[in-house]
Design a protein around this motif. Structure first.
Motif, PDB file in Angstrom:
ATOM      1  N   GLY A 206       0.813  -1.210   0.000  1.00 15.63           N
ATOM      2  CA  GLY A 206       0.000   0.000   0.000  1.00 15.63           C
ATOM      3  C   GLY A 206       0.848   1.261   0.000  1.00 15.63           C
ATOM      4  N   VAL A 207       1.960   1.251   0.749  1.00 16.22           N
ATOM      5  CA  VAL A 207       2.882   2.391   0.767  1.00 16.22           C
ATOM      6  C   VAL A 207       3.401   2.674  -0.645  1.00 16.22           C
ATOM      7  N   VAL A 208       3.733   1.614  -1.377  1.00 16.11           N
ATOM      8  CA  VAL A 208       4.271   1.788  -2.730  1.00 16.11           C
ATOM      9  C   VAL A 208       3.190   2.252  -3.700  1.00 16.11           C
ATOM     10  N   TYR A 209       1.976   1.733  -3.568  1.00  9.61           N
ATOM     11  CA  TYR A 209       0.874   2.221  -4.408  1.00  9.61           C
ATOM     12  C   TYR A 209       0.690   3.734  -4.217  1.00  9.61           C
ATOM     13  N   VAL A 210       0.712   4.180  -2.961  1.00 10.07           N
ATOM     14  CA  VAL A 210       0.545   5.604  -2.665  1.00 10.07           C
ATOM     15  C   VAL A 210       1.747   6.399  -3.165  1.00 10.07           C
ATOM     16  N   CYS A 211       2.939   5.846  -2.989  1.00  9.36           N
ATOM     17  CA  CYS A 211       4.148   6.526  -3.476  1.00  9.36           C
ATOM     18  C   CYS A 211       4.083   6.732  -4.989  1.00  9.36           C
ATOM     19  N   GLU A 212       3.650   5.714  -5.708  1.00 11.42           N
ATOM     20  CA  GLU A 212       3.501   5.827  -7.168  1.00 11.42           C
ATOM     21  C   GLU A 212       2.562   6.964  -7.540  1.00 11.42           C
ATOM     22  N   ARG A 213       1.416   7.035  -6.850  1.00  8.90           N
ATOM     23  CA  ARG A 213       0.438   8.071  -7.174  1.00  8.90           C
ATOM     24  C   ARG A 213       0.948   9.452  -6.753  1.00  8.90           C
ATOM     25  N   ALA A 214       1.648   9.534  -5.623  1.00  4.79           N
ATOM     26  CA  ALA A 214       2.204  10.816  -5.175  1.00  4.79           C
ATOM     27  C   ALA A 214       3.249  11.325  -6.167  1.00  4.79           C
ATOM     28  N   LEU A 215       4.082  10.429  -6.668  1.00  7.52           N
ATOM     29  CA  LEU A 215       5.052  10.815  -7.691  1.00  7.52           C
ATOM     30  C   LEU A 215       4.332  11.292  -8.953  1.00  7.52           C
ATOM     31  N   GLU A 216       3.279  10.576  -9.307  1.00  4.44           N
ATOM     32  CA  GLU A 216       2.528  10.895 -10.529  1.00  4.44           C
ATOM     33  C   GLU A 216       1.923  12.289 -10.465  1.00  4.44           C
ATOM     34  N   VAL A 217       1.289  12.647  -9.333  1.00  2.00           N
ATOM     35  CA  VAL A 217       0.654  13.970  -9.249  1.00  2.00           C
ATOM     36  C   VAL A 217       1.703  15.086  -9.147  1.00  2.00           C
ATOM     37  N   ASN A 218       2.943  14.697  -8.894  1.00  2.00           N
ATOM     38  CA  ASN A 218       4.048  15.665  -8.877  1.00  2.00           C
ATOM     39  C   ASN A 218       4.929  15.541 -10.120  1.00  2.00           C
ATOM     40  N   GLN A 219       4.325  14.986 -11.206  1.00  2.00           N
ATOM     41  CA  GLN A 219       4.971  14.876 -12.512  1.00  2.00           C
ATOM     42  C   GLN A 219       6.282  14.075 -12.476  1.00  2.00           C
ATOM     43  N   MET A 220       6.273  12.984 -11.713  1.00  3.76           N
ATOM     44  CA  MET A 220       7.407  12.070 -11.669  1.00  3.76           C
ATOM     45  C   MET A 220       6.911  10.641 -11.828  1.00  3.76           C
ATOM     46  N   LYS A 221       7.839   9.719 -12.033  1.00  2.00           N
ATOM     47  CA  LYS A 221       7.499   8.312 -12.183  1.00  2.00           C
ATOM     48  C   LYS A 221       8.288   7.476 -11.183  1.00  2.00           C
ATOM     49  N   MET A 222       7.719   6.343 -10.811  1.00  4.01           N
ATOM     50  CA  MET A 222       8.423   5.433  -9.914  1.00  4.01           C
ATOM     51  C   MET A 222       9.697   4.909 -10.550  1.00  4.01           C
ATOM     52  N   SER A 223       9.613   4.506 -11.808  1.00  2.00           N
ATOM     53  CA  SER A 223      10.783   3.970 -12.509  1.00  2.00           C
ATOM     54  C   SER A 223      11.861   5.042 -12.621  1.00  2.00           C
ATOM     55  N   GLY A 224      13.023   4.750 -12.083  1.00 12.59           N
ATOM     56  CA  GLY A 224      14.135   5.686 -12.135  1.00 12.59           C
ATOM     57  C   GLY A 224      14.189   6.686 -10.996  1.00 12.59           C
ATOM     58  N   ILE A 388      -7.092   1.884  -1.959  1.00 14.39           N
ATOM     59  CA  ILE A 388      -6.151   2.874  -1.416  1.00 14.39           C
ATOM     60  C   ILE A 388      -5.956   4.055  -2.373  1.00 14.39           C
ATOM     61  N   LEU A 389      -5.984   3.805  -3.678  1.00 18.47           N
ATOM     62  CA  LEU A 389      -5.835   4.913  -4.623  1.00 18.47           C
ATOM     63  C   LEU A 389      -7.105   5.749  -4.704  1.00 18.47           C
ATOM     64  N   LYS A 390      -8.259   5.127  -4.525  1.00 19.07           N
ATOM     65  CA  LYS A 390      -9.507   5.891  -4.473  1.00 19.07           C
ATOM     66  C   LYS A 390      -9.474   6.841  -3.281  1.00 19.07           C
ATOM     67  N   ALA A 391      -8.951   6.356  -2.146  1.00 13.81           N
ATOM     68  CA  ALA A 391      -8.835   7.204  -0.959  1.00 13.81           C
ATOM     69  C   ALA A 391      -7.854   8.345  -1.207  1.00 13.81           C
ATOM     70  N   PHE A 392      -6.695   8.019  -1.799  1.00 10.62           N
ATOM     71  CA  PHE A 392      -5.704   9.052  -2.095  1.00 10.62           C
ATOM     72  C   PHE A 392      -6.308  10.127  -2.999  1.00 10.62           C
ATOM     73  N   ASP A 393      -7.003   9.696  -4.041  1.00 11.04           N
ATOM     74  CA  ASP A 393      -7.562  10.647  -5.011  1.00 11.04           C
ATOM     75  C   ASP A 393      -8.608  11.565  -4.372  1.00 11.04           C
ATOM     76  N   SER A 394      -9.407  11.018  -3.457  1.00 11.77           N
ATOM     77  CA  SER A 394     -10.425  11.850  -2.801  1.00 11.77           C
ATOM     78  C   SER A 394      -9.772  12.893  -1.897  1.00 11.77           C
ATOM     79  N   VAL A 395      -8.687  12.498  -1.231  1.00 10.26           N
ATOM     80  CA  VAL A 395      -7.966  13.438  -0.366  1.00 10.26           C
ATOM     81  C   VAL A 395      -7.246  14.492  -1.207  1.00 10.26           C
ATOM     82  N   TYR A 396      -6.655  14.071  -2.313  1.00 12.48           N
ATOM     83  CA  TYR A 396      -5.959  15.021  -3.190  1.00 12.48           C
ATOM     84  C   TYR A 396      -6.950  16.037  -3.764  1.00 12.48           C
ATOM     85  N   LYS A 397      -8.148  15.574  -4.075  1.00 10.56           N
ATOM     86  CA  LYS A 397      -9.187  16.485  -4.576  1.00 10.56           C
ATOM     87  C   LYS A 397      -9.555  17.513  -3.505  1.00 10.56           C
TER      88      LYS A 397
END
Length: 430
Positions: A206-224, A388-397
């Motif tokens: 779950g931490v990694v799923y959230v990290c991926e989405r947090a990177l994404e909304v900050n214009q970054m990617k997990m890979s690299g 977990i991503l649905k929760a993240f997205d609602s909080v980000y909104k």
């Protein structure tokens, strides 16, 4: 605290613990943002029920020692109470109240049909034999049995407890209910008696799923991306492993022995093997030794504090270089440090979402137990990602709409869901 002016300080001491006060500080700020109904806010500032029980245990030397146990049921508006049981020598009622409040808000923000609770026993479990620990667990279960059950309150493991503890809890409860197996009374059980596949790695994933989405909304990617992980226990080791598998450069990890660093990235599967052989990350070939404090200040894209609470405070907040902080532990960043880092442009994914994988899969386990129908691991992981991503997205909104930080947005989202449900249900009796 609003509404607390006339309290007897001694009678209400459990409401003045630092953990609970920290939660209430965030609660009050978030409630003001969404203009929460004051009557609802007043109800949400107090636990519904606090149990304190005496637990006599016959020790191996035949003496009887009495321990003190607790179960705090904070709020059940959204569903049965849910929260872990910890065995630790520092457990007291004030701490359990704070943890129960946090579980209430966590389950709400994650969109789960569960209330919030927490339990604990003031004991050092490392000083108990297996027989003594079993006796302690069974008597504690018996003392709180009238207040728990698959449709009432569903405990789970926490600090100092594990699947075996839950197996003893389940068996004791089942025997007292007539001997019929009641797997739905607890989660975090061994798979052989109704536990869920995927539970062991759920929090780290779950931490990694959230990290991926947090990177994404900050214009970054997990890979690299460059990632540092503080803590290499169950949560941190799995978070590092899953991040590595997704192409991230995990440049630093640490445990109680200290940390290791390699700017080109560590081979996490090899680090895991090293830990299996030696017990610690230190001494891993091709790495530079660093302290846990130095790990927090490593130059990286994402920092995953997965160890203890209060690791980032006013003393080191200004030195954090990571662009994104994903809280794998409970409360690793203080409220004051959060404000400093937000002002410095840091993006913090709060613990109530980031480490929610454990309780999400605990919810899945409870559902599977009720249905007597179990899912394979891939299904569990996929469903975890969706929730977990649905929760993240609602909080980000909420963050974007209200122009607030993610921690306040998470609490505001949690309060909003509870407020709507409580207003619909009304006040009993009137």
């Amino acid at each position: 605290m609003p509404g607390q002016d006339n309290l007897n300080p001694q009678a209400e001491a459990h409401l003045h613990g630092p953990l609970f006060q920290n939660a209430i500080q965030t609660f009050n700020e978030a409630a003001a943002v969404i203009k929460c109904d004051p009557n609802i806010a007043e109800r949400l500032r107090r636990p519904r029920r606090c149990l304190t029980v005496s637990i006599p245990v016959r020790m191996d030397d035949q003496s009887v020692k009495v321990f003190t146990g607790y179960r705090v049921q904070y709020n059940s508006t959204l569903g049965p109470y849910k929260g872990g049981i910890r065995y630790h020598h520092n457990v007291d009622l004030a701490e359990v109240v704070g943890l129960a409040a946090l579980m209430t808000f966590k389950n709400s923000v994650l969109g789960l049909p569960l209330g919030g609770a927490k339990g604990g026993i003031c004991v050092d479990p490392t000083k108990l034999s297996r027989a003594e620990k079993q006796g302690l667990t069974r008597r504690y279960t018996s003392e709180i049995a009238a207040f728990v059950g698959p449709t009432k309150d569903i405990p789970a493991p926490d600090v100092g407890t594990d699947p075996q503890t839950m197996a003893w809890f389940m068996d004791t409860y089942s025997q007292e209910q007539g001997g019929f197996a009641q797997p739905g009374v607890v989660t975090g059980k061994p798979v052989e008696i109704g536990g869920s596949l995927g539970r062991n790695h759920a929090t780290g994933l779950g931490v990694v799923y959230v990290c991926e989405r947090a990177l994404e909304v900050n214009q970054m990617k997990m890979s690299g991306s460059r990632i540092a992980v503080q803590g290499f226990g169950n949560v941190g080791s799995f978070a590092a492993k899953f991040a590595f598998e997704r192409g991230a450069r995990v440049v630093a990890v640490s445990d109680v022995s200290g940390g290791i660093f390699n700017g080109d990235g560590l081979n996490i599967p090899q680090v895991i093997e090293h830990v299996k052989k030696t017990g610690f990350v230190k001494g891993f070939q091709g790495s530079q030794a660093i302290t846990n404090e130095e790990l927090l200040e490593v130059d990286c894209d994402a920092l995953l504090p997965c160890a203890l609470e209060g690791q980032i405070d006013v003393h080191n907040a200004e030195r954090i270089k990571a662009k994104i902080i994903v809280e794998g532990a409970n409360g690793p960043v203080t409220v004051e440090a959060t404000k400093i880092m937000v002002q410095n442009g840091k993006f913090i994914a709060p613990d109530v979402i980031s480490n929610g994988g454990g309780v999400i899969v605990s919810y899945f386990e409870w559902v599977q137990d009720i249905m007597s129908f179990f899912w394979d691991e891939a299904d569990v992981d996929l469903k975890l990602k969706s929730v977990i991503l649905k929760a993240f997205d609602s909080v980000y909104k909420m963050r974007q709409e209200k122009q607030i930080d993610m921690r306040t947005a998470a609490m505001a989202t949690a309060i909003s869901r509870l407020e709507k449900a409580m207003l619909l249900r009304g006040l009993y009796p009137r």
